[in-house]
Enzyme design. Structure first.
Site, PDB file in Angstrom:
ATOM      1  N   ASP A  30       0.876  -1.156   0.000  1.00 59.93           N
ATOM      2  CA  ASP A  30       0.000   0.000   0.000  1.00 59.93           C
ATOM      3  C   ASP A  30       0.925   1.219   0.000  1.00 59.93           C
ATOM      4  O   ASP A  30       2.120   1.107   0.316  1.00 59.93           O
ATOM      5  CB  ASP A  30      -0.841  -0.064   1.285  1.00 59.93           C
ATOM      6  N   ASP A  32      -0.198   5.230   0.527  1.00 58.86           N
ATOM      7  CA  ASP A  32      -0.497   6.278   1.521  1.00 58.86           C
ATOM      8  C   ASP A  32      -0.469   5.685   2.941  1.00 58.86           C
ATOM      9  O   ASP A  32      -1.143   4.703   3.205  1.00 58.86           O
ATOM     10  CB  ASP A  32      -1.888   6.886   1.257  1.00 58.86           C
TER      11      ASP A  32
END
Ligand SMILES: O=C(O)[C@H](O)[C@H](O)COP(=O)(O)O
Ligand SMILES: [Mg+2]
EC number: 3.1.3.41
Length: 309
Positions: A30, A32
């Protein structure tokens, strides 16, 4: 390194960090809250990714952030000194465009898409041959006036067959009002990029895509088809594209109900929750019916680098 079955293991020592690294061949990251917070890279992001490359690990990036295209994300990585190829990056905007093409089977050149969101959605749709309206059109920045809106005065565009809604940091009543007009047409499909309620930044937690998409869902009394994590379509296409062994893959993320759910429901060999984004250690350890607990967790991803040097 052992722990009671199911209890998440915190990566706090060189031994645990090294054993964690040795378990997996592929890491799905991932972005952010894991690699960066907005425009601020988190500590040792470049170092840990370069270490994994040196160890021969495969790196894939899976972000629910639809504001940028995959190509634009290669430039963001480059701005942090990290060389990533477009085909290593999967965004919720790309996943939504694939859904429009392969599941809804809309016809490029005939079916248009109304976008509530930023450039990352329209650019991915354009690469698949779809014309999109709305989105970053600056005429939407004007205060809403039904008698003057260029999107309403001549009526809606009858070629719009789908709304794709995602994070829009320029959200305003004009964008909500016109998007709702399209959603009130039953023939128009409703696609949401991702369910994230919040968007982690360096000093703030801001409203996320999900909070905007659910507002459109409430006002239109319709449910969107969400395409980002934890939707397994994206993971299935990643696994088949790279011919991966799920048991040797680890999902690394900062959100339990998207990243960890994505990895656990996808049957991956492991999950690592980082506490540098949305979640807290308390939530990592609690048992909830809404999301699985991670296999491992750590304060921040870069700690793996500092622990193993
Ligand atoms: O609001 C959003 O869209 C999300 O907070 C954000 O974009 C999540 O991105 P990710 O953590 O999946 O990279
Ligand atoms: Mg995240």
């Amino acid at each position: 390194m052992t722990a009671q079955k199911g209890a998440p293991v915190k990566v706090t020592s060189k031994e645990i960090a090294q054993e964690f690294l040795d378990r997996y061949d592929t890491f799905l990251f991932d972005c952010d809250g894991v690699l960066w917070l907005g425009s601020h890279a988190l500590p040792y992001t470049q170092e840990i990714l370069n270490l994994l490359k040196r160890l021969g690990k495969q790196l894939i990036f899976v972000t629910n952030n639809s504001t940028k295209s995959r190509l634009a994300y290669t430039k963001k990585f480059a701005s942090f000194g990290i060389d990533v190829k477009e085909e290593q990056i999967f965004t919720s905007g790309y996943a939504s465009a694939v859904y429009v093409r392969d599941f809804l089977k809309l016809q490029p050149g005939k079916d248009k898409v109304w976008v509530f969101g930023e450039s990352g959605i329209g650019e991915e749709l354009k690469l698949m041959g779809y014309e999109s309206l709305g989105g970053t059109d600056t005429r939407l920045d004007a205060p809403f006036n039904a008698a003057e809106s260029p999107f309403l005065v001549n009526g809606l565009d009858n070629d719009v067959s789908c709304v794709v809604a995602g994070l829009d940091t320029k959200v305003n009543y004009h964008r909500f009002a016109v998007t709702l007009q399209y959603l009130q047409k039953e023939s128009v499909h409703f696609v949401g990029t991702n369910v994230d309620s919040t968007f982690p930044q360096k000093s703030y937690t801001l409203p996320g895509a999900g909070s905007m998409i659910e507002s459109l869902a409430f006002s239109s009394n319709r449910r969107p088809s969400y395409c980002g994590k934890p939707n397994q379509n994206m993971l299935n296409s990643i696994i088949s594209t790279f011919n991966l062994d799920r048991s040797k893959c680890c999902m690394v993320g900062d959100r339990l109900n998207t990243d960890m759910k994505f990895g656990v429901e996808g049957g991956l060999g492991g999950t690592l929750l980082v506490l540098s984004g949305i979640e807290t250690e308390e939530r990592a350890l609690e048992i909830s019916p809404d999301y699985p607990r991670p296999k491992f967790y750590i304060d921040k991803l870069g700690d793996i680098y500092t622990l193993t040097q």
